[in-house]
Design a protein around this motif. Structure first.
Motif, PDB file in Angstrom:
ATOM      1  N   TRP A 154       0.857  -1.187   0.000  1.00 48.51           N
ATOM      2  CA  TRP A 154       0.000   0.000   0.000  1.00 48.51           C
ATOM      3  C   TRP A 154       0.890   1.232   0.000  1.00 48.51           C
ATOM      4  CZ3 TRP A 154      -5.298   1.024   0.433  1.00 48.51           C
ATOM      5  CH2 TRP A 154      -5.654   2.298   0.889  1.00 48.51           C
ATOM      6  N   ASP A 155       0.516   2.239  -0.786  1.00 45.49           N
ATOM      7  CA  ASP A 155       1.306   3.469  -0.803  1.00 45.49           C
ATOM      8  C   ASP A 155       0.403   4.670  -0.975  1.00 45.49           C
ATOM      9  OD1 ASP A 155       3.561   5.116  -0.789  1.00 45.49           O
ATOM     10  OD2 ASP A 155       3.730   5.059  -2.964  1.00 45.49           O
ATOM     11  N   PRO A 162       5.160   4.492   5.024  1.00 43.31           N
ATOM     12  CA  PRO A 162       5.896   3.423   5.709  1.00 43.31           C
ATOM     13  C   PRO A 162       5.994   2.140   4.909  1.00 43.31           C
ATOM     14  CG  PRO A 162       3.724   3.737   6.684  1.00 43.31           C
ATOM     15  CD  PRO A 162       3.931   4.869   5.726  1.00 43.31           C
ATOM     16  N   TYR A 163       4.940   1.814   4.141  1.00 40.68           N
ATOM     17  CA  TYR A 163       4.969   0.554   3.389  1.00 40.68           C
ATOM     18  C   TYR A 163       5.894   0.662   2.181  1.00 40.68           C
ATOM     19  CZ  TYR A 163       0.848   0.294   6.301  1.00 40.68           C
ATOM     20  OH  TYR A 163      -0.003   0.341   7.371  1.00 40.68           O
ATOM     21  N   TYR A 164       5.921   1.835   1.569  1.00 39.51           N
ATOM     22  CA  TYR A 164       6.842   2.060   0.454  1.00 39.51           C
ATOM     23  C   TYR A 164       8.288   1.869   0.915  1.00 39.51           C
ATOM     24  CZ  TYR A 164       9.721   4.646  -2.865  1.00 39.51           C
ATOM     25  OH  TYR A 164      10.722   5.008  -3.738  1.00 39.51           O
ATOM     26  N   ASP A 184       7.094  -5.259  -8.518  1.00 37.47           N
ATOM     27  CA  ASP A 184       6.245  -4.728  -7.459  1.00 37.47           C
ATOM     28  C   ASP A 184       4.861  -4.383  -7.993  1.00 37.47           C
ATOM     29  OD1 ASP A 184       7.622  -2.489  -8.828  1.00 37.47           O
ATOM     30  OD2 ASP A 184       6.466  -1.261  -7.441  1.00 37.47           O
ATOM     31  N   VAL A 185       3.877  -4.455  -7.085  1.00 40.60           N
ATOM     32  CA  VAL A 185       2.509  -4.039  -7.365  1.00 40.60           C
ATOM     33  C   VAL A 185       2.107  -3.087  -6.252  1.00 40.60           C
ATOM     34  CG1 VAL A 185       0.104  -4.756  -7.543  1.00 40.60           C
ATOM     35  CG2 VAL A 185       1.896  -6.175  -8.557  1.00 40.60           C
ATOM     36  N   VAL A 186       1.735  -1.875  -6.618  1.00 39.83           N
ATOM     37  CA  VAL A 186       1.367  -0.844  -5.650  1.00 39.83           C
ATOM     38  C   VAL A 186      -0.145  -0.645  -5.695  1.00 39.83           C
ATOM     39  CG1 VAL A 186       1.751   1.534  -4.922  1.00 39.83           C
ATOM     40  CG2 VAL A 186       3.577   0.277  -6.096  1.00 39.83           C
ATOM     41  N   PHE A 187      -0.777  -0.536  -4.547  1.00 40.24           N
ATOM     42  CA  PHE A 187      -2.203  -0.217  -4.553  1.00 40.24           C
ATOM     43  C   PHE A 187      -2.481   0.927  -3.597  1.00 40.24           C
ATOM     44  CE2 PHE A 187      -1.650  -3.605  -1.475  1.00 40.24           C
ATOM     45  CZ  PHE A 187      -2.476  -3.270  -0.423  1.00 40.24           C
TER      46      PHE A 187
END
Length: 205
Positions: A154-155, A162-164, A184-187
């Motif tokens: 999650w970003d 923090p997750y990035y 990577d897959v960002v949501f």
């Protein structure tokens, strides 16, 4: 001898917020001052600056301004904090320029490992995402995961991400394994989760 403290003043969502850390700073200063053999000829005192913006969030603008104000007004010997990545980075660059140490429980991002210039006087007392990346490398070796790694996280660019930064530690360290492909897959809020699942299926195999 002055310690400059730059931390969030009220927001308890941060583990290094002043209401949590302040009592420890007071106790530590009192303990140091009670022992004449630790800093003979000196008395340790601390000054505080708030790293929050008007919304109560860690601020990459407020923190360095407060740090400069404290440096000019009090000539501290060291800085404690900030903890948030985006507020710690500019303050750490300033303290390095001033030849002053900075101690923080945060600043977990991989970039703080670079001690060549901007962060050479920064010491992190908490975990770092580089260590998370090294753990990922060891797990891949242990279970013989040798072809592909997919990071899903999650970003939200509006916060301290923090997750990035956690994923960054893995993203930087995993390629040290030979021939391993890292994707990577960002949501984000409002994303189509069916699309994300399709992305995972496509990139994870």
């Amino acid at each position: 001898l002055t310690l400059a403290v730059v931390l969030p003043q009220h927001n308890l969502t941060y583990p290094w917020a002043w209401p949590r850390v302040g009592p420890a700073v007071r106790l530590a200063a009192a303990a140091v001052n009670s022992r004449r053999d630790l800093l003979p000829g000196f008395t340790l005192r601390w000054v505080f600056g708030n790293s929050e913006d008007r919304h109560g969030v860690c601020s990459e603008m407020a923190a360095p301004l407060v740090a400069v104000d404290l440096w000019l007004a009090h000539h501290p010997a060291a800085f404690l904090g900030p903890g948030c990545v985006y507020s710690a980075a500019p303050v750490a660059r300033f303290t390095s320029h001033w030849q002053l140490p900075l101690l923080t429980a945060g600043a977990e991002a991989h970039g703080f490992d670079d001690k060549s210039e901007g962060f050479r006087l920064t010491t992190r007392a908490g975990p770092s995402h580089r260590k998370l990346g090294e753990l990922g490398v060891q797990l891949h070796r242990r279970f013989n995961w040798t072809r592909r790694a997919l990071l899903v996280y999650w970003d939200e660019p509006a916060d301290d991400r923090p997750y990035y930064f956690a994923a960054e530690g893995l993203y930087v360290q995993l390629p040290t394994l030979r021939n391993l492909t890292v994707m990577d897959v960002v949501f984000r809020r409002g994303d189509n989760f069916s699309f994300i699942i399709q992305e995972i299926k496509a990139k994870g195999r």
